[in-house]
Design a protein around this motif. Structure first.
Motif, PDB file in Angstrom:
ATOM      1  N   GLY A   1      39.588  33.143  34.113  1.00  0.00           N
ATOM      2  CA  GLY A   1      38.698  33.575  35.185  1.00  0.00           C
ATOM      3  C   GLY A   1      38.164  32.406  35.986  1.00  0.00           C
ATOM      4  N   MET A   2      37.822  31.315  35.294  1.00  0.00           N
ATOM      5  CA  MET A   2      37.352  30.120  35.993  1.00  0.00           C
ATOM      6  C   MET A   2      38.445  29.543  36.882  1.00  0.00           C
ATOM      7  SD  MET A   2      34.167  29.502  35.488  1.00  0.00           S
ATOM      8  CE  MET A   2      34.085  27.812  36.105  1.00  0.00           C
ATOM      9  N   MET A   3      39.695  29.619  36.422  1.00  0.00           N
ATOM     10  CA  MET A   3      40.803  29.153  37.259  1.00  0.00           C
ATOM     11  C   MET A   3      40.872  29.950  38.559  1.00  0.00           C
ATOM     12  SD  MET A   3      43.838  28.708  34.420  1.00  0.00           S
ATOM     13  CE  MET A   3      43.629  27.670  32.965  1.00  0.00           C
ATOM     14  N   VAL A   4      40.704  31.261  38.446  1.00  0.00           N
ATOM     15  CA  VAL A   4      40.821  32.132  39.619  1.00  0.00           C
ATOM     16  C   VAL A   4      39.653  31.920  40.583  1.00  0.00           C
ATOM     17  CG1 VAL A   4      40.854  34.530  40.406  1.00  0.00           C
ATOM     18  CG2 VAL A   4      42.186  33.859  38.397  1.00  0.00           C
ATOM     19  N   VAL A   5      38.414  31.917  40.061  1.00  0.00           N
ATOM     20  CA  VAL A   5      37.266  31.782  40.968  1.00  0.00           C
ATOM     21  C   VAL A   5      37.217  30.381  41.580  1.00  0.00           C
ATOM     22  CG1 VAL A   5      35.901  33.566  39.820  1.00  0.00           C
ATOM     23  CG2 VAL A   5      35.662  31.192  39.100  1.00  0.00           C
ATOM     24  N   TYR A   6      37.666  29.369  40.836  1.00  0.00           N
ATOM     25  CA  TYR A   6      37.707  28.027  41.418  1.00  0.00           C
ATOM     26  C   TYR A   6      38.731  27.972  42.547  1.00  0.00           C
ATOM     27  CZ  TYR A   6      38.433  23.054  42.076  1.00  0.00           C
ATOM     28  OH  TYR A   6      38.550  21.798  42.641  1.00  0.00           O
ATOM     29  N   THR A   7      39.855  28.653  42.374  1.00  0.00           N
ATOM     30  CA  THR A   7      40.855  28.715  43.446  1.00  0.00           C
ATOM     31  C   THR A   7      40.255  29.350  44.695  1.00  0.00           C
ATOM     32  OG1 THR A   7      42.645  28.896  41.827  1.00  0.00           O
ATOM     33  CG2 THR A   7      43.128  29.604  44.083  1.00  0.00           C
ATOM     34  N   MET A   8      39.519  30.453  44.512  1.00  0.00           N
ATOM     35  CA  MET A   8      38.865  31.109  45.644  1.00  0.00           C
ATOM     36  C   MET A   8      37.856  30.173  46.302  1.00  0.00           C
ATOM     37  SD  MET A   8      38.304  34.834  43.847  1.00  0.00           S
ATOM     38  CE  MET A   8      37.423  35.507  45.259  1.00  0.00           C
ATOM     39  N   TYR A   9      37.125  29.423  45.476  1.00  0.00           N
ATOM     40  CA  TYR A   9      36.141  28.470  46.005  1.00  0.00           C
ATOM     41  C   TYR A   9      36.829  27.334  46.762  1.00  0.00           C
ATOM     42  CZ  TYR A   9      33.236  24.258  45.789  1.00  0.00           C
ATOM     43  OH  TYR A   9      32.584  23.093  46.102  1.00  0.00           O
ATOM     44  N   TYR A  10      37.853  26.760  46.162  1.00  0.00           N
ATOM     45  CA  TYR A  10      38.495  25.587  46.746  1.00  0.00           C
ATOM     46  C   TYR A  10      39.166  25.917  48.076  1.00  0.00           C
ATOM     47  CZ  TYR A  10      41.343  21.399  47.200  1.00  0.00           C
ATOM     48  OH  TYR A  10      41.915  20.237  47.674  1.00  0.00           O
ATOM     49  N   TYR A  11      39.705  27.135  48.181  1.00  0.00           N
ATOM     50  CA  TYR A  11      40.393  27.518  49.413  1.00  0.00           C
ATOM     51  C   TYR A  11      39.497  28.306  50.368  1.00  0.00           C
ATOM     52  CZ  TYR A  11      44.820  25.655  47.835  1.00  0.00           C
ATOM     53  OH  TYR A  11      45.824  24.795  47.435  1.00  0.00           O
TER      54      TYR A  11
END
Length: 233
Positions: A118-128
């Motif tokens: 989940g952290m991988m997914v939300v960080y991806t959303m944050y980074y992009y």
């Protein structure tokens, strides 16, 4: 590249070797358990489920000749670990019954894996640029979602024990009761599972934050975000 020979361009040598070992082991285990059963010779359904899980995880890559990788290697390794500990260890080998605290171990590890993904997914959303949140807010969100996931699991266990364990489905799975353990009655087991789910979710979220911070301190970002953002391209 193939199922038994992952693409070296997508991962480090360690990741590639670990992925290859887990893929081969789970494939062999799935076939063996499907044919011969598990620890009691009656767990063939779990061999089938192992093979189905492998097919689902790898289907896009197999169908497109590896031109499309839907899952980043980090996520695939976590999913394979879940299959290993749950379907092979807990179900086919009966470790839920044979080891007094295996249920506690699984209720810690599965939420940890889910929180980390989940952290991988939300960080991806944050980074992009699709999510505005601090790392603490991301972690809190993932922990709350993980607690909810644990509650859904407990409702599923109760439903199985109450309505299915004594019928045809129970005969296929060995009539195992999911709530309760060798050391706890069903109520204590359920509440302990929820607390353990929460602890696993917290640890998984913290690991995600630490990995993000380490990447940023090195002057970059968590590279898994690039894999998730561009998967399927």
């Amino acid at each position: 590249m193939s199922y038994l020979n992952p693409n070296p361009k997508d991962m480090s040598p360690l990741q590639r070797n670990l992925l290859r070992i887990m893929r081969i082991f789970l494939l062999v285990a799935g076939i063996y358990i499907t044919i011969f059963g598990g620890v009691n010779g009656e767990e063939r359904i779990f061999g089938i489920l192992i093979l189905v899980a492998l097919a689902i995880i790898n289907a896009p890559a197999l169908v497109t000749g590896n031109r499309v990788r839907v899952l980043p290697v980090e996520i695939e390794l976590l999913l394979l670990a879940m299959v290993l500990f749950e379907l092979v260890g807990g179900d086919a080998l009966g470790l839920y019954v044979r080891l007094p605290h295996y249920d506690n171990f699984m209720h810690f590890m599965l939420p940890l894996y889910i929180a980390l993904m989940g952290m991988m997914v939300v960080y991806t959303m944050y980074y992009y640029g699709r999510l505005k949140a601090s790392l603490a807010e991301m972690a809190i969100l993932i922990v709350i979602l993980t607690i909810g996931f644990g509650g859904i699991l407990e409702m599923g266990e109760y439903t199985y024990d109450t309505y299915f364990s004594k019928g045809p489905i129970g005969q296929i799975t060995g009539n195992t009761q999911m709530q309760g353990s060798p050391t706890q009655d069903p109520l204590d087991d359920t509440m302990n599972d929820l607390f353990t789910d929460t602890a696993g979710g917290i640890v998984g979220a913290i690991l995600g934050v630490l990995l993000i911070r380490r990447s940023e301190l090195e002057g970059g970002h968590w590279k898994v975000a690039d894999e998730i953002e561009h998967m399927g391209n």
